[in-house]
Design an enzyme around this catalytic site. Structure first.
Site, PDB file in Angstrom:
ATOM      1  N   ASN A  21      37.526  48.957  29.524  1.00 37.75           N
ATOM      2  CA  ASN A  21      36.137  48.703  29.118  1.00 37.75           C
ATOM      3  C   ASN A  21      35.955  47.192  29.042  1.00 37.75           C
ATOM      4  OD1 ASN A  21      33.687  48.413  27.834  1.00 37.75           O
ATOM      5  ND2 ASN A  21      34.372  49.259  25.871  1.00 37.75           N
ATOM      6  N   TRP A  22      35.244  46.659  30.014  1.00 34.93           N
ATOM      7  CA  TRP A  22      35.113  45.192  30.088  1.00 34.93           C
ATOM      8  C   TRP A  22      34.079  44.634  29.113  1.00 34.93           C
ATOM      9  CZ3 TRP A  22      35.582  42.783  35.665  1.00 34.93           C
ATOM     10  CH2 TRP A  22      36.901  42.966  36.117  1.00 34.93           C
ATOM     11  N   LYS A  23      33.281  45.502  28.514  1.00 38.09           N
ATOM     12  CA  LYS A  23      32.239  45.038  27.588  1.00 38.09           C
ATOM     13  C   LYS A  23      31.383  43.966  28.275  1.00 38.09           C
ATOM     14  CE  LYS A  23      35.285  46.433  23.895  1.00 38.09           C
ATOM     15  NZ  LYS A  23      35.782  46.235  22.536  1.00 38.09           N
ATOM     16  N   HIS A  48      30.054  54.044  21.891  1.00 37.06           N
ATOM     17  CA  HIS A  48      31.038  53.042  21.477  1.00 37.06           C
ATOM     18  C   HIS A  48      30.614  52.452  20.126  1.00 37.06           C
ATOM     19  CE1 HIS A  48      33.429  49.414  21.348  1.00 37.06           C
ATOM     20  NE2 HIS A  48      34.231  49.988  22.214  1.00 37.06           N
ATOM     21  N   GLU A  82      30.591  49.571  19.008  1.00 36.83           N
ATOM     22  CA  GLU A  82      29.778  48.349  19.076  1.00 36.83           C
ATOM     23  C   GLU A  82      28.311  48.693  19.298  1.00 36.83           C
ATOM     24  OE1 GLU A  82      32.154  46.370  22.033  1.00 36.83           O
ATOM     25  OE2 GLU A  82      33.763  46.169  20.562  1.00 36.83           O
ATOM     26  N   GLU A 103      38.574  55.673  18.461  1.00 37.12           N
ATOM     27  CA  GLU A 103      38.724  54.233  18.330  1.00 37.12           C
ATOM     28  C   GLU A 103      38.394  53.802  16.901  1.00 37.12           C
ATOM     29  OE1 GLU A 103      38.270  52.177  22.398  1.00 37.12           O
ATOM     30  OE2 GLU A 103      36.278  52.397  21.550  1.00 37.12           O
ATOM     31  N   GLY A 157      39.773  45.105  19.013  1.00 32.70           N
ATOM     32  CA  GLY A 157      39.769  43.660  19.204  1.00 32.70           C
ATOM     33  C   GLY A 157      40.439  42.867  18.095  1.00 32.70           C
ATOM     34  N   SER A 173      43.038  47.824  20.377  1.00 32.11           N
ATOM     35  CA  SER A 173      44.180  46.904  20.481  1.00 32.11           C
ATOM     36  C   SER A 173      45.378  47.479  21.233  1.00 32.11           C
ATOM     37  CB  SER A 173      44.603  46.417  19.091  1.00 32.11           C
ATOM     38  OG  SER A 173      43.564  45.638  18.511  1.00 32.11           O
ATOM     39  N   GLY A 180      40.100  47.571  25.822  1.00 32.46           N
ATOM     40  CA  GLY A 180      39.110  46.506  25.944  1.00 32.46           C
ATOM     41  C   GLY A 180      39.746  45.214  26.436  1.00 32.46           C
ATOM     42  N   GLY A 181      40.130  44.369  25.498  1.00 27.26           N
ATOM     43  CA  GLY A 181      40.636  43.037  25.825  1.00 27.26           C
ATOM     44  C   GLY A 181      41.721  43.007  26.890  1.00 27.26           C
TER      45      GLY A 181
END
Ligand code: PGA
Length: 246
Positions: free
Chosen positions: A10-12, A93, A95, A163, A169, A208, A229-230
């Site tokens: 997931n590149w956000k 998500h 966010e 999640e 993150g 993470s 993600g990251g």
């Protein structure tokens, strides 16, 4: 539980055309290794270009509007992201639940819109640190999942991602036993709603995940893959996770 692990990036709000080569490397890895399944969700601006050339993985969207069309400035319908080349979308998500105030009902409606367009969905759920510390995480997340689940939920198009909000993150990851307990509880919650098909529904862990902890997390009962993600932004960081999933 399915045999093949499913690892989704997931590149956000990250990524320009110059980053598409990262997806190319991920795609090439998956062409060589049939025992892992992967997908990447770049920002919407890159979906079409990513999907045109990367056919060994699925390209997904990060969100979709629940309506088919209309006066919703800045939003995209399922048909639009599908035409661009997305095969599924992440929905709910944390966010978006926090920043855009998305409710469980809205998430269920988004899932229904994806199903109507013959697309897949990755439905995210997870608790805040406050809820975890209060000892209510399992009850909260199971209820959140059931309230976000659309009619007709089934494993052929729907995937769940657990999640914990406090693990996203932050570099913090729950204890293995906490992940396993949560995934078992979510599987049981799914069974109560959809019966035996819950056995085949993929439940991903996200928060993470990296090349160092992926093997351990992916070995836990009821963990069918990871939402990353990251560590999905570069092939250098993402490929070790795919490697751990082989
Ligand atoms: P992270 O994000 O891997 O950077 O923690 C996971 C996610 O939000 O899907």
């Amino acid at each position: 539980m399915r045999e093949k692990k499913y690892i989704v990036g997931n590149w956000k709000m990250n990524g320009l055309a110059s980053d598409l080569m990262q997806i190319g490397e991920i795609n090439a890895f998956c062409r060589r290794h049939a025992t892992v399944e992967s997908a990447v969700c770049p920002p919407a601006t890159l979906i079409a270009r990513a999907a045109q050339v990367n056919t060994d993985i699925a390209i997904g969207a990060q969100d979709v509007h629940h309506e088919a069309s209309g006066a919703h400035t800045g939003c995209m319908s399922a048909a639009m992201i599908k035409e661009a080349g997305a095969r599924f979308s992440i929905i709910g998500h944390s966010e978006r639940r926090a920043d855009q105030h998305e409710t469980n009902d809205m998430v269920a409606a988004k899932a229904a819109a994806l199903k109507a367009a013959d697309m897949g969905a990755i439905l995210c759920v997870g608790e805040t640190l406050e809820t975890r510390d209060a000892g209510d995480a399992i009850d909260f997340v199971a209820a959140q999942l059931l309230a976000s689940l659309p009619n007709g939920a089934s494993s052929d198009w729907l995937t769940i991602a657990y999640e914990p909000v406090w693990a996203i993150g932050t570099g913090r990851v729950p204890e293995n036993s906490d992940i396993a307990d949560m995934h078992a509880a979510l599987r049981a919650a799914l069974a109560s709603k959809i019966g035996a098909n819950s056995e085949n529904m993929r439940i991903l862990y996200g928060g993470s995940v990296n090349g160092g902890n992926a093997a351990e997390i992916l070995s836990l009962d009821n963990v069918d893959g990871a939402l990353v993600g990251g560590a999905s932004l570069t092939a250098e960081k993402f490929l070790p996770i795919l490697q751990a999933a082989l």
